[in-house]
Design an enzyme around this catalytic site. Structure first.
Site, mmCIF file in Angstrom:
data_model
loop_
_atom_site.group_PDB
_atom_site.id
_atom_site.type_symbol
_atom_site.label_atom_id
_atom_site.label_comp_id
_atom_site.label_asym_id
_atom_site.label_seq_id
_atom_site.Cartn_x
_atom_site.Cartn_y
_atom_site.Cartn_z
ATOM 1 C CB SER A 22 -0.896 0.024 1.243
ATOM 2 O OG SER A 22 -1.819 -1.020 1.202
ATOM 3 N NE ARG A 26 -2.488 4.654 0.509
ATOM 4 C CZ ARG A 26 -3.112 3.517 0.195
ATOM 5 N NH1 ARG A 26 -2.453 2.513 -0.368
ATOM 6 N NH2 ARG A 26 -4.410 3.376 0.443
ATOM 7 C CB SER A 167 -13.155 0.647 0.487
ATOM 8 O OG SER A 167 -12.175 0.746 -0.524
ATOM 9 C CD GLN A 169 -8.288 -1.109 -3.278
ATOM 10 O OE1 GLN A 169 -9.303 -1.262 -3.966
ATOM 11 N NE2 GLN A 169 -7.357 -2.031 -3.184
ATOM 12 C CG ASP A 319 -5.345 -7.084 1.988
ATOM 13 O OD1 ASP A 319 -6.423 -7.182 1.381
ATOM 14 O OD2 ASP A 319 -4.588 -6.099 1.877
ATOM 15 N NE ARG A 350 -7.585 -12.561 -1.259
ATOM 16 C CZ ARG A 350 -6.893 -11.436 -1.200
ATOM 17 N NH1 ARG A 350 -7.169 -10.541 -0.272
ATOM 18 N NH2 ARG A 350 -5.932 -11.216 -2.055
#
Ligand code: S3P
Length: 439
Positions: A22, A26, A167, A169, A319, A350
């Site tokens: 992540s 960035r 989220s 994202q 995750d 998942r």
């Protein structure tokens, strides 16, 4: 190509945690937008991050690798992004594509965004809808997925938005778009998600407001702020450390030391869950990097007990559910996961892929719409299965970890996707004593 992880009796060794995925995305994105040249070190050179590097170059930033993990990035600064001559290919990366949609939205740029089969099936409406509300335009096949064309606008209209899903994202996408909006953009999170964008934006000189709000936060950004280049060291990835941690925890004997892991409450849910299941996690503070604390973490073989994972931990371990399921398989008693329906739209479904991984290895598991219940085997996981990875790197790594301590070897149908997030995984696992071979 099939890979097989054979049971071993002892795990021991020290690993330097690979750069956080992540934070690596960035660092390249913010460096590529800033005025001036940023030196970035410890970058994770996984496929997902390299795709973000190629995309930033195609949009006008200058990025070069100066040594393994070290990158020099000269940002576009006040000249802004330019329309790319080629398609922007994000490969497998949800983070790269969603964050960059927010970036592109705020410039007079037109671009075609594409990805691999897995990314092309993932929902993009969650970012398209708010970005359209700010003034960007999208052309897609009607299903709000990649491939798509997008047209940015400068300046955008500011937005006050409450995302329907927890989220990071989506939050980050809107904040990045908000940099080029006329006024202040606000994201209201019902549950706090990883806050690396907020921290790193501040490091690049941007004023970001964060106010606690119940279980969540109100994050705001004023448009028109320019980023200034800075030196950035990428902290180690706690999500990658979770695979090494589990290898040690399920081993018959031994342990592992993982150095330089980022310690951030928005990312440490897995370690808190593992502690609830009876593990001892050692943590020694060693400094900071990119506005994040760094720790060395030690893990040991443990007697594990199943538990119900508190739903409030879900965003901070989003995750880690495939590897948590492996830990649960070795525990005594049931482990319940709920409130995790977002797992249905990750690199694979998942929930389905995790359940399949356990079942083909003789572990009983019940499927729920928003999670699963694992019936632990008290250390005696049968193994012997061939796991379908569905091109999901975290399923592949979890299955190989399971094989190190199962009664029979565990195989996976494909290891290639591991390179998207943890290219040194096989090497690091072998350093700890794992016996993983190409079949
Ligand atoms: C990420 C956010 C999470 C996570 C992903 C990385 C990020 O996705 O699953 O691997 O870097 O912002 P969501 O925002 O979809 O939960």
């Amino acid at each position: 190509m099939v890979w097989t992880s054979h049971p071993v009796s002892k795990i021991a060794g020290t690993i330097v945690a690979p750069g956080d995925k992540s934070c690596s995305h960035r660092a390249l994105i913010l460096g590529g937008l800033a005025e001036g040249t940023s030196e970035i070190s410890g970058l994770l050179e996984g496929e997902d991050v390299l795709n973000t590097a190629r995309v930033m170059s195609a949009l006008g930033a200058h990025l070069e690798q100066t040594a393994p993990g070290d990158w020099r990035v000269t940002g576009v600064g006040s000249s802004g992004l330019t329309s790319p001559q080629t398609d922007l290919d994000f490969g497998n990366s949800g983070t790269g594509s969603r964050l960059m949609m927010g970036v592109i939205a705020g410039y007079e740029v037109s671009a075609r965004l594409v990805g691999d089969a897995s990314l092309s099936s993932r929902p993009m409406g969650r970012v398209i809808d708010p970005l359209e509300a700010m003034g960007a335009r999208f052309e897609h096949a009607g299903d709000k997925t990649l491939p798509l064309n997008m047209h940015g606008k400068s300046p955008l209209a500011p937005l006050d938005y409450t995302p329907p899903h927890a989220s990071a994202q989506v939050k980050s996408c809107i904040l990045l778009a908000g940099l080029n909006a006329e006024g202040t953009t606000i994201v209201r999170e019902n549950r706090i998600t990883r806050d690396h964008s907020e921290r790193m934006l501040r490091g690049f000189g941007v004023d970001v407001g964060v106010r606690p709000d119940g279980d969540g936060a109100i994050v705001s950004i004023r448009g028109g702020q320019m980023l200034s280049a800075r030196e950035t060291r990428v902290p180690g990835d706690p999500s990658s450390a979770a695979f090494l941690a589990t290898t040690a925890m399920i081993s018959q004997h031994g342990g592992a030391l993982v150095e330089g892991v980022m310690s951030n409450a928005t990312r440490d849910g897995f370690f808190r869950a593992a502690a609830m299941m009876g593990t001892q996690v050692g943590a020694e503070e060693i400094g900071d990097a990119a506005g994040e604390r760094l720790i060395n973490m030690s893990f040991e073989s443990a007697d594990l007990t199943g538990c119900a994972i508190p739903e409030e931990l879900v965003p901070s371990m989003i995750d880690e559910f495939p590897i948590l399921a492996v830990l649960a398989a070795f525990a005594e008693g049931e482990t319940l996961v709920s409130g995790a329906e977002e797992l249905r739209v990750k690199e694979s479904d998942r929930i389905a892929a995790t359940i399949n991984m356990l079942r083909v290895n003789g572990v009983e598991v019940e499927e729920r719409k928003d999670g699963f219940i694992v019936e632990g085997c008290s250390g005696a996981v049968p193994g012997g299965g061939l796991v379908e990875t569905h091109h999901d790197h975290r399923i592949a790594m979890s299955a190989l970890v399971m094989g190190t301590a199962a009664q029979k070897a565990v195989s996976i149908d494909d290891a290639s996707m591991i390179a998207t997030s943890y290219p040194a995984f096989l090497h690091d696992m072998q350093t700890l004593g794992a016996d993983i071979q190409r079949a």
